[in-house]
Design a protein around this motif. Sequence first.
Motif, PDB file in Angstrom:
ATOM      1  N   ILE A  70      -4.552   6.655   7.516  1.00 31.72           N
ATOM      2  CA  ILE A  70      -4.618   5.241   7.900  1.00 31.72           C
ATOM      3  C   ILE A  70      -3.314   4.555   7.518  1.00 31.72           C
ATOM      4  CG2 ILE A  70      -5.818   3.043   7.543  1.00 31.72           C
ATOM      5  CD1 ILE A  70      -7.427   5.148   9.096  1.00 31.72           C
ATOM      6  N   GLY A  71      -2.679   3.922   8.498  1.00 25.96           N
ATOM      7  CA  GLY A  71      -1.420   3.224   8.267  1.00 25.96           C
ATOM      8  C   GLY A  71      -1.525   1.719   8.345  1.00 25.96           C
ATOM      9  N   ALA A  72      -2.661   1.194   8.796  1.00 25.13           N
ATOM     10  CA  ALA A  72      -2.886  -0.255   8.869  1.00 25.13           C
ATOM     11  C   ALA A  72      -4.382  -0.495   9.016  1.00 25.13           C
ATOM     12  CB  ALA A  72      -2.140  -0.867  10.048  1.00 25.13           C
ATOM     13  N   TRP A  73      -4.814  -1.653   8.587  1.00 22.99           N
ATOM     14  CA  TRP A  73      -6.213  -2.048   8.697  1.00 22.99           C
ATOM     15  C   TRP A  73      -6.300  -3.341   9.496  1.00 22.99           C
ATOM     16  CZ3 TRP A  73     -10.438  -0.212   5.385  1.00 22.99           C
ATOM     17  CH2 TRP A  73     -10.081   0.879   4.596  1.00 22.99           C
ATOM     18  N   TYR A 102      -6.386  -0.818  -0.024  1.00 18.48           N
ATOM     19  CA  TYR A 102      -5.820  -0.534   1.296  1.00 18.48           C
ATOM     20  C   TYR A 102      -4.451   0.151   1.237  1.00 18.48           C
ATOM     21  CZ  TYR A 102      -9.512  -3.857   2.198  1.00 18.48           C
ATOM     22  OH  TYR A 102     -10.708  -4.493   2.218  1.00 18.48           O
ATOM     23  N   HIS A 103      -3.553  -0.308   0.400  1.00 21.70           N
ATOM     24  CA  HIS A 103      -2.230   0.304   0.184  1.00 21.70           C
ATOM     25  C   HIS A 103      -1.397   0.441   1.453  1.00 21.70           C
ATOM     26  CE1 HIS A 103      -3.595   0.896  -3.863  1.00 21.70           C
ATOM     27  NE2 HIS A 103      -4.646   1.529  -3.414  1.00 21.70           N
ATOM     28  N   CYS A 104      -1.522  -0.515   2.343  1.00 18.77           N
ATOM     29  CA  CYS A 104      -0.746  -0.573   3.586  1.00 18.77           C
ATOM     30  C   CYS A 104      -0.976  -1.968   4.183  1.00 18.77           C
ATOM     31  CB  CYS A 104      -1.171   0.536   4.559  1.00 18.77           C
ATOM     32  SG  CYS A 104      -2.873   0.449   5.124  1.00 18.77           S
ATOM     33  N   PRO A 105      -0.340  -2.300   5.298  1.00 18.26           N
ATOM     34  CA  PRO A 105      -0.559  -3.622   5.901  1.00 18.26           C
ATOM     35  C   PRO A 105      -2.012  -3.814   6.357  1.00 18.26           C
ATOM     36  CG  PRO A 105       1.409  -2.595   6.808  1.00 18.26           C
ATOM     37  CD  PRO A 105       0.699  -1.549   6.005  1.00 18.26           C
ATOM     38  N   VAL A 106      -2.522  -5.016   6.140  1.00 14.17           N
ATOM     39  CA  VAL A 106      -3.875  -5.391   6.540  1.00 14.17           C
ATOM     40  C   VAL A 106      -3.774  -6.653   7.387  1.00 14.17           C
ATOM     41  CG1 VAL A 106      -6.166  -6.110   5.743  1.00 14.17           C
ATOM     42  CG2 VAL A 106      -4.850  -4.427   4.421  1.00 14.17           C
ATOM     43  N   PHE A 107      -4.389  -6.640   8.565  1.00 11.97           N
ATOM     44  CA  PHE A 107      -4.352  -7.772   9.486  1.00 11.97           C
ATOM     45  C   PHE A 107      -5.739  -8.385   9.528  1.00 11.97           C
ATOM     46  CE2 PHE A 107      -1.018  -4.844  10.372  1.00 11.97           C
ATOM     47  CZ  PHE A 107       0.079  -5.672  10.480  1.00 11.97           C
TER      48      PHE A 107
END
Length: 182
Positions: A70-73, A102-107
Motif C-alpha cells: 500500500i502506497g496511499a490511503w 498508515y506510514h504513507c500519504p492519506v487522502f
Amino acid sequence: MSKLRIHAFSISLDGYGAGPDQSLDNPLGRGGEALHEWFLPTRTFQRMSGKEQGTTGIDEDFAARGFDNIGAWILGRNMFGPVRGPWPDQSWRGWWGENPPYHCPVFVLTNHARPSLQMEGGTVFHFITDGIEAALARAKEAADGRDGWARWRYASRLPAWRSDIAGQWRCRHRGGTPRPSV
C-alpha cells in the motif's frame, strides 16, 4: 499499474462499515466493533495498535494481505475523526495519535478544507474537498506504483466503487446495520 483496493474492510449487508452515533467513546459508532470482530484480535491489527501479540490463522492471513504493497490511503472523514461540519480549529490530529499506522500519504474525503497534516512515521493527511476522482488521482500519483487502499463508512453505497475505479474488492459481509450489544 497500481490498483485501488478495498481489503480487510467489513460491511453490513445493507452497506455500512460502522455503527450509528460515532463519538470519542465509540470511534466505530454504536455496535460498530461487532462488524470488525474478526479483524481486531489479528496480529496485523494488534501491531497497528503498538502491541506485539495477536491471533494467527485465516483472519490474520486475510488482514495481512490487505495491507501489503500500500502506497496511499483514501479515507472518509469519519475515519480521521468525529468532528462534524467546518473544522473549529486544527487541534484534532486523528484517532491514532502522533504516529498513525498508515506510514504513507492519506487522502481524507471531506467537504471542509483543512491544511495537510504531517505526522510521525511518514503519514501525511491531505484533506480533499473536490471528490473521489480527485482523491483517486492524487493517491495514484502519491502511491508511486504501489496500490491505494480505500475505506470509509458508506463505501459500498458510493458510485465510485465501479469496477473501473476499484481494482479489487475483498470484504467480509455481516447481516444488517450494526446495533449496540445488549
